[in-house]
Scaffold this active site. Structure first.
Site, mmCIF file in Angstrom:
data_model
loop_
_atom_site.group_PDB
_atom_site.id
_atom_site.type_symbol
_atom_site.label_atom_id
_atom_site.label_comp_id
_atom_site.label_asym_id
_atom_site.label_seq_id
_atom_site.Cartn_x
_atom_site.Cartn_y
_atom_site.Cartn_z
ATOM 1 N N TYR A 53 34.692 -23.287 -5.502
ATOM 2 C CA TYR A 53 34.139 -22.031 -4.984
ATOM 3 C C TYR A 53 33.872 -21.018 -6.094
ATOM 4 O O TYR A 53 34.683 -20.870 -7.005
ATOM 5 C CB TYR A 53 35.099 -21.386 -3.960
ATOM 6 C CG TYR A 53 34.517 -20.095 -3.428
ATOM 7 C CD1 TYR A 53 33.524 -20.130 -2.460
ATOM 8 C CD2 TYR A 53 34.891 -18.866 -3.957
ATOM 9 C CE1 TYR A 53 32.934 -18.961 -2.018
ATOM 10 C CE2 TYR A 53 34.308 -17.693 -3.519
ATOM 11 C CZ TYR A 53 33.323 -17.741 -2.545
ATOM 12 O OH TYR A 53 32.735 -16.578 -2.124
ATOM 13 N N TRP A 65 30.680 -17.923 -7.692
ATOM 14 C CA TRP A 65 29.299 -17.445 -7.678
ATOM 15 C C TRP A 65 28.387 -18.092 -8.713
ATOM 16 O O TRP A 65 27.186 -18.124 -8.546
ATOM 17 C CB TRP A 65 29.296 -15.929 -7.854
ATOM 18 C CG TRP A 65 29.300 -15.236 -6.549
ATOM 19 C CD1 TRP A 65 30.188 -15.421 -5.523
ATOM 20 C CD2 TRP A 65 28.361 -14.258 -6.097
ATOM 21 N NE1 TRP A 65 29.867 -14.608 -4.467
ATOM 22 C CE2 TRP A 65 28.747 -13.878 -4.794
ATOM 23 C CE3 TRP A 65 27.245 -13.653 -6.669
ATOM 24 C CZ2 TRP A 65 28.052 -12.930 -4.054
ATOM 25 C CZ3 TRP A 65 26.552 -12.715 -5.938
ATOM 26 C CH2 TRP A 65 26.951 -12.357 -4.635
#
Ligand SMILES: Nc1nc2c(c(=O)[nH]1)N[C@H]1C(S)=C(S)[C@@H](COP(=O)(O)OP(=O)(O)OC[C@H]3O[C@@H](n4cnc5c(=O)[nH]c(N)nc54)[C@H](O)[C@@H]3O)O[C@H]1N2
Ligand SMILES: Nc1nc2c(c(=O)[nH]1)N[C@H]1C(S)=C(S)[C@@H](COP(=O)(O)OP(=O)(O)OC[C@H]3O[C@@H](n4cnc5c(=O)[nH]c(N)nc54)[C@H](O)[C@@H]3O)O[C@H]1N2
Ligand SMILES: [Mo]
Length: 769
Positions: A114, A116
């Site tokens: 996980y 960005w």
């Protein structure tokens, strides 16, 4: 003769820009000429791209390299790294993947990864990680995200899909023209509007706010901090105790019901179960009316103010909007479900400028009029292992293999993880209760991380592979909330020995015998052409003037026109609910959910309700931890990205993150501005610098996230990372989302010598002998 600098179009989550390069160095990032409000985060990029913190060579943790099985896993984070050649590193990773898959199966490999990573969509590290692990036999993935995890799994039960969160809400133009009152729970922090996932071509939030203000929209901001009132907009600030918005909203519904100001016809026609909810609000089911007086006791907003706001909302065209922060808290499902119930009682859902929305103050582009054309995307393929945990249950998974947990109506068992693979995220930024994660992180035999910098997560890996940054490769970026598609030209050669994640995975896939499955037979530029081709028709249909790829690449951007007609959320449903039902079991707004009732979760009842969070000011007000810690997004960076950059460093005080407090709370503790303090609770402590801020209500302390995790030991973090204090528990069994915003703390003056911050020092590196 000085050579003229070269200029390359590019894109980041904080904005599009032109990279200006001279002598092989990024000089500066010039904002995209079409961006009306560029972000200053761009200023940090040259220093970061050429930072001494760049990982320049593959590196292996010494203890792991000597003897994986005997290695002390608690040394992750403090061990020396041995720098090795790429061939050695790739062989180690490839062999280890094969070993773990053969000995334990795909379910022992955690590849959620996980985070960005980049705005560029081809080189999006997390997507590539999934593509690689999926093609190689699968892995355990993560479901949902930290941003809106509770909403993501709740809203499908209530309004059928979560388009209202991730997708389009009523356009700002429509709001400006029709809304008279905009009530923003959690406010509209322009700070957060610097960011668009996938990249901001234009920063639109200031423009739309100005239009709304000019058009006479009245703003009311309900938040523990007046800082959430958008600049340039005159707004009424209603301070509220954190995590109690549900109570305030219930008090408003009670006022509407008892004064017959609610829209009985609307709830009859468009909702199911409103009556059962009304019985609860009126106290018929539990003997406690959720009156404004009751609500005032819980949320700290005076009863008269709650009633007045309810009456005002019922008497005019009202838009209720909630920041995503409200649901990133324990029982964060409830404020979102309750705001839908409140909007239903007001009866303006689907009308111009009316109803509810989420995220106006959370990210750039919410409410930005944009035709529904796709954003660029790279495919991750299917995961043959078909296993995923709720995103924020990572420490639980590592600490409790084989244990059963509930999630969204299912029972599942935590897998037994032997190997963790991460590229494009920083769990030692994003996760709660980091001291607990440090413990959990000792479970796997092997941790592999691709990073560009020696982040806290890279330092805690066994094998670190140096990844290029966006400027060192060609890519394409854009967001479904933004009208621009951006070409991203390679501006610099790979720094040090870094390689593109795509190339790292290609080589590993070749070693594993599945190169073609990973690459799809395409190289970088072929992929960019392919992604572009996949969008062309839809963009043309949406009215864009779409040139061929080469012309787009040369121009550097492509623009979608504004749509001719305003988008109004749930307009079609309102006009004809039979023809346009919601995707709920009933086709209507579910104020009572039979499906959720069937799950029988004590922590998520079948209708919106006040379910007190584990930590909040009502439960422990006079106790050892009398301050509610609000951890907001940082103004000067994206999460932990660019924390070592000039903008972020300039904002630190004595090299630490700041903690904002009202004057009364500071004086009560004998604290003055810029004092170093210890912020602590039973989970941990960090050092931070005091900012006295009269815009923060008493009882509350505010810290931005993002300071690189820098523990001296389990009882002290030196840099001001608030995630040593936050609570690592699922929001509820329904959504299992992060409860980051539910934490009580105390603050005391720092006594004695101050330990130096070591977050921006590299680990010890030695050359392979
Ligand atoms: N207490 C608290 N905690 C929170 C939150 C909160 O509100 N309060 N918010 C949460 C939310 S909403 C989120 S989204 C998360 C964010 O958590 P993350 O997304 O994990 O945070 P980032 O700092 O953006 O981490 C991205 C990492 O990817 C790396 N990276 C960037 N590009 C590349 C690339 O091309 N290749 C590779 N290999 N790596 C790359 C960056 O260097 C960086 O270290 O944090 C969550 N944590
Ligand atoms: N500059 C910058 N912008 C960002 C990011 C970043 O890292 N930096 N991250 C991006 C990402 S990934 C995400 S998911 C979004 C997150 O967007 P949000 O979740 O909306 O952002 P936050 O800053 O966590 O919270 C917004 C405000 O909510 C208020 N608040 C907190 N708790 C409560 C409560 O219980 N009730 C009420 N009424 N208000 C409360 C706080 O005062 C805070 O300032 O931000 C995005 N924007
Ligand atoms: Mo997020």
């Amino acid at each position: 003769m000085p050579v003229a600098p070269q200029r390359y179009p590019s894109l980041s989550h904080w904005g599009a820009f032109t990279a200006v390069v001279a002598d092989g160095q990024l000089q500066h990032c010039e904002p995209f000429h079409r961006d009306p409000a560029p972000s200053r985060i761009l200023e940090s990029m040259p220093g970061m791209v050429h930072s001494p913190l760049r990982i320049t060579r593959p590196a292996v943790r010494a203890g792991w390299l000597i003897d994986r099985e005997a290695s002390d896993r608690s040394a992750r984070g403090s061990d020396t790294f041995v720098e090795v050649d790429w061939d050695v590193a790739l062989a180690l990773v490839s062999d280890e993947l094969t070993r773990v898959r053969t000995e334990f199966g795909a379910e022992a490999l955690f590849g959620g990864s996980y985070g960005w990573s980049s705005a560029g969509r081809l080189h999006h590290a997390r997507t590539l990680t999934h593509r690689f692990l999926n093609a190689g036999g699968g892995c355990v993935n993560q479901a949902g995200n930290y941003s809106w995890g509770a909403a993501q799994f709740l809203l499908p039960h209530v309004i059928g899909d979560y388009a209202a969160v991730t997708g389009r809400v009523t356009d700002w133009k429509n709001v400006a023209a029709n809304t008279r009152l905009m009530v923003a729970f959690g406010g509209i922090a322009v700070r957060n509007g610097q960011i668009t996932s996938g990249g901001a071509g234009e920063h639109v939030l200031p423009r739309w706010l100005a239009l709304a203000a000019e058009s006479g929209v009245e703003f009311v901001v309900v938040s523990p901090s007046r800082g959430d009132v958008p600049a340039g907009v005159s707004a009424r600030w209603i301070p509220i105790r954190p995590n109690t918005d549900t109570a305030m909203m219930l008090g408003m519904v009670h006022t509407l019901l008892t004064e017959q100001r609610h829209d009985a016809a609307f709830v009859q026609q468009y909702c199911v179960g409103f009556d059962r909810f009304a019985d609860y609000v009126l106290g018929k089911t539990d003997g406690q009316p959720k009156s404004a007086d009751w609500a005032a006791q819980v949320c700290g907003v005076p009863a008269a103010e709650i009633q007045a706001l309810a009456r005002q909302a019922a008497g005019t065209r009202t838009m209720l909007t909630c920041a995503w922060s409200l649901q990133r808290a324990h029982h964060g499902e409830q404020p979102y479900w309750t705001v839908i119930a409140l909007a239903s009682a007001l009866g303006q859902i689907g009308l111009p400028g009316g109803g509810f929305a989420f995220g106006h103050g959370s990210i750039n582009g919410v409410g930005n009029p944009r035709p529904a054309a796709p954003a660029p995307e790279m495919s991750a393929g299917q995961n043959p292992a078909k296993r995923a945990i709720p995103v924020a249950r990572i420490a639980d998974m590592l600490l409790h293999p084989g244990e059963t947990y509930a999630f969204n109506g299912r029972e599942d068992v935590y897998p037994d993880i032997q190997m963790v693979y991460w590229a494009g995220g920083n769990p030692f930024h994003h996760h709660q209760d980091l001291n607990r994660l440090v413990q959990a992180w000792q479970k796997p035999q092997t941790v592999v991380v691709h990073e560009s910098w020696w982040t806290p997560t890279a330092r805690r890996a066994d094998i670190v592979l140096p990844a290029t940054t966006t400027l060192e490769r060609n890519d394409i970026g854009g967001s479904s909330r933004d009208r621009f598609l951006l070409a991203m030209h390679q501006a610099l050669p790979p720094q040090g020995q870094s390689r593109n994640d795509f190339d790292i995975y290609r080589e590993l896939a070749a070693r594993g015998g599945f190169e073609e499955a990973f690459t799809g037979g395409r190289d970088e530029m072929q992929w960019l052409r392919h992604i572009y081709a996949g969008m062309e028709t839809a963009w043309r249909t949406a009215g864009a003037d779409v040139p061929d790829f080469d012309a787009f690449w040369a121009t550097g951007f492509l623009e979608l026109p504004e749509p001719p007609k305003d988008f109004i959320m749930m307009e079609a449903f309102r006009q004809d609910p039979a023809a346009n039902p919601l995707k709920t079991p009933s086709g209507r707004i579910e104020i009572y959910s039979e499906r959720i009732a069937g799950f029988d979760y004590a922590d998520c009842p079948p209708h919106p309700a006040w379910v007190p969070p584990a930590e909040w000011l009502g439960a422990d007000r006079a106790g050892r931890f009398p301050l509610h810690l609000v951890t907001c997004q940082p103004a000067d960076k994206l999460h932990s990205q660019m924390d070592a950059g000039t903008l972020s460093r300039a904002a630190k005080v004595h090299g630490r993150e700041r903690v904002r407090l009202s004057r009364v709370e500071a004086e009560r503790r004998g604290l003055a501005a810029e004092d170093l303090v210890k912020v602590f609770n039973d989970r941990g402590a960090c050092i931070a610098a005091v900012v006295i801020d009269e815009d923060v209500m008493p009882g509350v302390a505010v810290m931005a996230t993002g300071a690189w995790f820098d523990p001296a030991n389990a009882s002290l973090e030196r840099h001001g990372n608030p995630n040593v204090l936050t609570l690592d528990t699922g929001t509820s069994q329904l959504t299992q989302a992060p409860s980051a915003l539910s934490a009580l703390v105390e603050i005391a003056a720092w006594e004695g010598p101050v330990p130096a911050v070591k977050a921006f020092e590299k680990p010890a590196l030695v050359a392979a002998g």
